[in-house]
Write a protein that holds these residues in place. Structure first.
Motif, PDB file in Angstrom:
ATOM      1  N   GLN A 123      25.223  30.847  35.710  1.00 39.11           N
ATOM      2  CA  GLN A 123      24.726  29.517  35.388  1.00 39.11           C
ATOM      3  C   GLN A 123      23.440  29.199  36.142  1.00 39.11           C
ATOM      4  O   GLN A 123      22.687  28.303  35.759  1.00 39.11           O
ATOM      5  CB  GLN A 123      25.782  28.457  35.713  1.00 39.11           C
ATOM      6  CG  GLN A 123      25.880  28.098  37.195  1.00 39.11           C
ATOM      7  CD  GLN A 123      26.832  26.961  37.463  1.00 39.11           C
ATOM      8  OE1 GLN A 123      28.025  27.154  37.498  1.00 39.11           O
ATOM      9  NE2 GLN A 123      26.287  25.777  37.641  1.00 39.11           N
ATOM     10  N   THR A 172      18.562  23.916  39.473  1.00 39.06           N
ATOM     11  CA  THR A 172      19.354  24.315  38.312  1.00 39.06           C
ATOM     12  C   THR A 172      20.074  23.075  37.819  1.00 39.06           C
ATOM     13  O   THR A 172      20.705  22.352  38.597  1.00 39.06           O
ATOM     14  CB  THR A 172      20.375  25.411  38.664  1.00 39.06           C
ATOM     15  OG1 THR A 172      19.689  26.643  38.896  1.00 39.06           O
ATOM     16  CG2 THR A 172      21.367  25.618  37.525  1.00 39.06           C
ATOM     17  N   ASP A 215      28.693  26.914  28.178  1.00 38.12           N
ATOM     18  CA  ASP A 215      27.837  26.525  29.288  1.00 38.12           C
ATOM     19  C   ASP A 215      26.480  27.186  29.165  1.00 38.12           C
ATOM     20  O   ASP A 215      26.138  27.773  28.138  1.00 38.12           O
ATOM     21  CB  ASP A 215      28.508  26.877  30.616  1.00 38.12           C
ATOM     22  CG  ASP A 215      28.312  25.790  31.656  1.00 38.12           C
ATOM     23  OD1 ASP A 215      27.198  25.247  31.744  1.00 38.12           O
ATOM     24  OD2 ASP A 215      29.283  25.474  32.371  1.00 38.12           O
ATOM     25  N   ARG A 216      25.684  27.106  30.249  1.00 35.02           N
ATOM     26  CA  ARG A 216      24.311  27.608  30.221  1.00 35.02           C
ATOM     27  C   ARG A 216      24.233  29.116  30.434  1.00 35.02           C
ATOM     28  O   ARG A 216      23.164  29.703  30.281  1.00 35.02           O
ATOM     29  CB  ARG A 216      23.488  26.914  31.319  1.00 35.02           C
ATOM     30  CG  ARG A 216      23.428  25.405  31.195  1.00 35.02           C
ATOM     31  CD  ARG A 216      22.586  24.821  32.342  1.00 35.02           C
ATOM     32  NE  ARG A 216      22.680  23.380  32.411  1.00 35.02           N
ATOM     33  CZ  ARG A 216      21.898  22.547  31.733  1.00 35.02           C
ATOM     34  NH1 ARG A 216      20.978  23.024  30.934  1.00 35.02           N
ATOM     35  NH2 ARG A 216      22.049  21.244  31.849  1.00 35.02           N
ATOM     36  N   ALA A 217      25.327  29.738  30.827  1.00 30.19           N
ATOM     37  CA  ALA A 217      25.295  31.152  31.149  1.00 30.19           C
ATOM     38  C   ALA A 217      24.904  31.983  29.933  1.00 30.19           C
ATOM     39  O   ALA A 217      25.293  31.688  28.804  1.00 30.19           O
ATOM     40  CB  ALA A 217      26.658  31.593  31.678  1.00 30.19           C
ATOM     41  N   THR A 276      26.150  21.977  35.080  1.00 28.43           N
ATOM     42  CA  THR A 276      26.868  22.696  34.040  1.00 28.43           C
ATOM     43  C   THR A 276      27.202  21.761  32.884  1.00 28.43           C
ATOM     44  O   THR A 276      27.482  20.577  33.079  1.00 28.43           O
ATOM     45  CB  THR A 276      28.167  23.300  34.575  1.00 28.43           C
ATOM     46  OG1 THR A 276      29.000  22.249  35.068  1.00 28.43           O
ATOM     47  CG2 THR A 276      27.889  24.267  35.710  1.00 28.43           C
ATOM     48  N   ASN A 301      32.179  30.658  25.760  1.00 27.91           N
ATOM     49  CA  ASN A 301      31.224  30.226  26.769  1.00 27.91           C
ATOM     50  C   ASN A 301      30.589  28.927  26.296  1.00 27.91           C
ATOM     51  O   ASN A 301      29.759  28.929  25.392  1.00 27.91           O
ATOM     52  CB  ASN A 301      30.168  31.311  26.975  1.00 27.91           C
ATOM     53  CG  ASN A 301      29.017  30.851  27.852  1.00 27.91           C
ATOM     54  OD1 ASN A 301      29.082  29.801  28.491  1.00 27.91           O
ATOM     55  ND2 ASN A 301      27.963  31.636  27.891  1.00 27.91           N
ATOM     56  N   THR A 321      34.189  16.091  38.359  1.00 25.39           N
ATOM     57  CA  THR A 321      33.173  16.744  39.175  1.00 25.39           C
ATOM     58  C   THR A 321      32.243  15.678  39.734  1.00 25.39           C
ATOM     59  O   THR A 321      31.827  14.773  39.005  1.00 25.39           O
ATOM     60  CB  THR A 321      32.367  17.754  38.350  1.00 25.39           C
ATOM     61  OG1 THR A 321      33.272  18.688  37.742  1.00 25.39           O
ATOM     62  CG2 THR A 321      31.390  18.520  39.219  1.00 25.39           C
TER      63      THR A 321
END
Length: 966
Positions: A122, A682, A146-148, A685, A144, A787
């Protein structure tokens, strides 16, 4: 030729000092080193070899990579293909793991995502032909979201090089705390004049699945004699089948049982005694019952098989036109389709949420408070058959215009779009249950190879009921639009000013549905309308039939292969015949129900620009190269999700000023000392960023997003020394440190009723225990998790690398050998606030105590403290051979669940080998082997207690092929 590698100074005050120093140095000396322009997408074809020695084959690829490393200002490492279909590995991620500081995670036995210097995928940005993008596939039981970047989406044959930028520059795209990775698909103007055709045909074989599959690749390219026009088209196709065999627990948990060694743990109420045995009542504390309740037991101990059927198709095209020496136009396109079927067959006992009905006999406990073995009566024996069909399609079209306005002024206009869809039209599970099984036993004395034995028949359909049906289709879409304008002005000799502007928009959207239900009594499921009628009597009554009677027509026999199981393990059981059971229950005719927590999305628009100064020359006899600059970016974020069934949208924006500076010094010939620092970010997420959330009725947990999360912000420092002591040779050492100022963390509140979590009942899966037993919604056993912005963390480490051809020691046969080796050592420190074990077996109100909040200090997620990579090769230009080994020490992935603290993976070692022989100038044959030691992948569910989550292996894969070039 001497060359530069660069890293960054960070902090505004440091940046200002470096910028002033750069201006002074630029005016003081004359340039002695040629430096690549690091703001351009880095490609190998544009580099000129530094040495006059001509080599071919694998050594040619190594030489091209080392020249790129030497001649770049930025701190980079590269992997280069000599030509199409000759990438050093079968998978891009597996090639990347050979770069110092990079480790990978695997899916279905092949590399999928990377970790750079301890920071997970990520924190890594990926560009394809200079355009940032996201490619999404599926892993485990989910996609997936997410940003991965998923490297397994693409066939490696499509790419000519991978370049990893480990340090930031003002002219380099922001968004990475770890690295920016450039994937390059070719450059037709760099090819020879005329027509070129290259093809390869490979047969792959996996010794566990015993499957042969094709792997085909080809390239057609043409360039005119004048070198002003070129066009190329490449394609790659692969089909594989891999088996994943092993065991799984789906974590460990604490709970109260009906009885322990004959001691009853509950006082049965009169009402429940009449209608619902082994349920309800009042807990009666005792030493044996409390010990069993507070110990950890496997939630779903099981062995099984996961079958992965995969098919990849990739196509790239490029057109380049350079009407003059000062003008070049390029258009690049990339298409990839990745189809994956994942089929699972499990034989298990469902302790999860059913402990109240189970009698425990002869429990054994270890020093980590685990009930590592026991015999269970009145247990829920379950067999599952699962199928997920998924398709990922990736599209990208990009164009660039490179123009020299004058001899000293030039610009590049770059733009493009990309789109990645990950669709799961089928994700089906069908379950057989025997809910009063006797004599089941498990033994986890050997955590990696437990012994699981069923005391009743699991091959007779008469003992099973078809009890649950599920289907969870979903769609994910990622879209990128990018426009960049970059300029360079050579103000004076050794002094260049770079400036640019960019606009980028990223859209992420996901939608998901369910058809889940439990089958509650014959006739309880209307097979046409899909309605359910469940009553306490039909569910729990002593004569109730809770599902449809299993039959031979609804069943199939499964035999477990070589899964690492010990002797005495049960190795055969019935599972539902998925097609027959789906047709019998009319599963796919049932109406779709919105999966509330997975209907969400994010739009991010980033705008900004940069100013950078590059200088090179001599000062007091010391040669140097420097760049320093500032990057500004504004992020506008809009995220949406379902909150209590109503779509909610949250908008916000934030700004970042990101200074960076890089200094390369050349104290003596062939030695480079690098200093660098930068401020980097960054963005949060995607899963944590959207409003709304999910309700888990199996683990009694509600998870909510937080659209007000700050990005991860850090200051990176790097110091490195490189010694290019011979042609194709280098010894290097690097120290790095990342001061992470803002780092998100999980936060939770325990001991709530479901209503107190704020989640709607519609968010629960209909087949979950909480949905089937509404009384559990009233118990104060629920956890609300989210989170939040947390404290920072630190990460620092050392990288050591060596590339040594034996030609520096000897000539002839021995001189054809060589070694590549690197080692990375990382230490990090982060504080986690997690949910730890239950410590009270009975509260004053009679309920089991809640999970306790605990503070834990450990490494950052995905950080392996040690990793090693080594390649021993031979290459005489006609015959080449390589043996490659990679090692990664154990690491955790972050928070676990059900009272376990930090889950992750055990240490891993992989051994690969390859041999190639050139029959003629145009034909080459090859034999390769991956995972030759058939390494098991061990996953733990608690960092200290080392409780088994899973332990699986994937077999060895061999490739036999030929390559043709015209």
């Amino acid at each position: 030729m001497r060359s530069q590698h660069t890293q960054r100074f960070s902090g505004i005050s440091i940046f200002k000092a470096a910028l002033l120093t750069g201006c002074a140095l630029g005016a003081a000396g004359t340039a002695q080193a040629q430096v690549a322009q690091s703001d351009q997408p880095t490609t190998v074809e544009d580099e000129v070899a530094a040495d006059e020695i001509v080599v071919t084959g694998f050594r040619q690829s190594l030489e091209a990579a080392i020249n790129l490393k030497r001649t770049s200002v930025g701190a980079i490492d590269a992997i280069v293909a000599e030509d199409i279909a000759k990438f050093p590995d079968q998978n891009l991620a597996e090639s990347l793991q050979r770069i110092p500081g990079i480790s990978i995670s695997r899916d279905a036995g092949e590399g999928r995502a990377i970790t750079v210097r301890g920071l997970s995928s990520q924190f890594t940005r990926v560009r394809v032909n200079g355009l940032e993008t996201v490619a999404t596939s599926t892993d485990g039981a989910s996609a997936n979201r997410d940003r991965a970047f998923d490297f397994n989406v693409f066939a490696s044959e499509l790419f000519s090089s991978i370049v990893v930028h480990k340090t930031a520059e003002a002219s380099l795209d922001e968004g990475s705390l770890g690295a920016v990775v450039d994937l390059n698909t070719g450059n037709p103007l760099a090819a020879k004049a005329g027509f070129t055709a290259v093809g390869s045909a490979v047969a792959s074989y996996n010794d566990l699945s015993e499957y042969f599959g094709p792997r085909l690749a080809g390239l057609l390219s043409w360039r005119n004699d004048a070198g002003t026009f070129g066009v190329s088209l490449s394609a790659a196709y692969q089909k594989t089948q891999v088996l994943e065999l092993g065991n799984n627990t789906v974590r460990w948990a604490q709970a109260r049982f009906d009885s322990v060694n004959g001691t009853s743990c509950f006082q049965q109420s009169a009402t429940n005694a009449a209608g619902r045995p082994n349920s309800g009542g009042t807990y009666r504390p005792s030493a044996v019952c409390d010990q069993a309740a507070l110990s950890f037991h496997p939630r779903i101990p099981r062995y099984g098989e996961v079958k992965h059927d995969r098919e990849r198709l990739g196509i790239t095209g490029s057109i380049q036109f350079a009407p003059t020496d000062m003008t070049k136009f390029s258009i690049d396109g990339l298409f990839s389709r990745f189809n994956s079927d994942r089929r699972e067959r499990w034989g298990e006992v469902l302790l999860r949420s059913n402990e109240r009905s189970i009698d425990v006999v002869n429990p054994v406990y270890d020093a980590n408070n685990n009930m590592i073995s026991a015999t269970l009566n009145d247990a829920w024996v379950r067999t599952e058959h699962y199928l997920r069909q998924s398709t990922t399609e990736f599209y990208q079209v990009g164009g660039s215009w490179d123009q020299d306005v004058t001899d000293n002024l030039r610009f590049t206009l770059l733009g493009g779009i990309s789109k990645s869809n990950a669709d799961i039209p089928v994700e089906t599970t069908i379950v057989f249950d025997d809910r009063d099984a006797q004599g089941y036993s498990y033994d986890y004395t050997n955590m990696k190879a437990p012994k699981l034995t069923f005391g009743t028949s699991v091959t007779d359909p008469a003992v099973f009921q078809l009890a649950e049906i599920r289907d969870r289709p979903s769609e994910i879409e990622n879209r990128f639009k990018t426009l960049q304008f970059r300029t360079e002005w050579d103000v004076g000799e050794g002094f260049t000013v770079k400036a640019g502007a960019m606009w980028r928009r990223f859209n992420f959207d996901t939608v998901a549905f369910t058809r889940d239900t439990a089958v509650c009594g014959n006739g309880g499921l209307d097979r046409v309308l899909g309605t359910i009628t469940c009553s306490p009597t039909s569910l729990f009554g002593p004569t109730a039939v809770y599902g449809f009677q299993a039959t031979p027509q609804l069943s199939e026999l499964f035999n477990l292969g070589k899964a690492g199981q010990p002797s005495g393990n049960t190795n055969a059981w019935l599972v539902p015949n998925l097609a027959a059971a789906a047709d019998f229950t009319k599963l796919y005719d049932r109406p779709l129900r919105l999966d509330v927590g997975n209907n969400r999305g994010v739009q991010e628009t980033t705008k900004g620009g940069y100013l950078q100064v590059d200088a090179k020359g001599e000062l007091l006899g010391l040669e140097y190269a420097l760049n320093a600059g500032m990057r500004y970016v504004k992020t506008e974020q809009s995220s949406y999700g379902l909150v209590s069934g109503v779509q909610s949208t949250v908008e916000r924006s934030y700004d970042d000023w990101l200074p960076s500076a890089n200094l390369a010094l050349f104290p003596v010939e062939n030695v480079i000392v690098r200093l660098a620092a930068a401020e980097v970010i960054t963005r949060p997420t995607l899963g944590a960023l959207t409003p709304g959330g999910t309700a888990d009725g199996f683990n009694y947990r509600v998870s909510s997003g937080n659209p007000f999360l700050e990005p991860f912000r850090a200051t990176n420092y790097d110091i490195a020394a490189e010694w290019y002591f011979a042609p194709q040779a280098v010894l290097s050492v690097a120290w790095f440190k990342k001061d992470i100022a803002t780092f998100t963390r999980s936060a939770s509140i325990t001991g709530l009723t479901f209503a107190e979590t704020g989640a709607p009942a519609s968010a629960l899966s209909p087949s979950s225990p909480a949905a089937l037993n509404p009384g559990q919604l009233l118990e104060d056993r629920w956890t609300l998790a989210t989170t939040v912005n947390g404290e920072g963390a630190t990460l620092k480490g050392w990288e050591f690398s060596a590339q040594i051809p034996f030609t520096i020691f000897t000539d002839g046969f021995l001189g054809n050998f060589g070694v590549l080796a690197n080692a990375t050592f990382i230490s990090s420190n982060a504080d986690y606030q997690l949910q730890g074990p239950i410590t009270v077996a009975s509260l004053p109100n009679g309920n089991l105590g809640p999970l306790n909040n605990v503070n834990v200090t450990s490494t950052l997620a995905n950080v392996s403290k040690r990793s090693f990579n080594g390649t021993f090769y031979y290459d005489d230009g006609k015959f080449s051979a390589r043996v490659m080994g990679t090692y990664r020490s154990r690491w955790h992935e972050g928070a676990s669940g059900t009272g376990n603290v930090l889950e992750g993976f055990g240490s891993q070692f992989n051994l690969d080998a390859s041999i190639r022989y050139k029959l003629t100038e145009w034909v080459e044959v090859s034999l390769e082997g991956n995972n030759l030691t058939d390494t098991y992948r061990y996953r733990f569910t608690d960092l200290e207690a080392d409780r088994n989550y899973e332990n699986n292996h994937f077999g060895r894969t061999f490739f036999l092929g030929a390559r043709f070039k015209y």
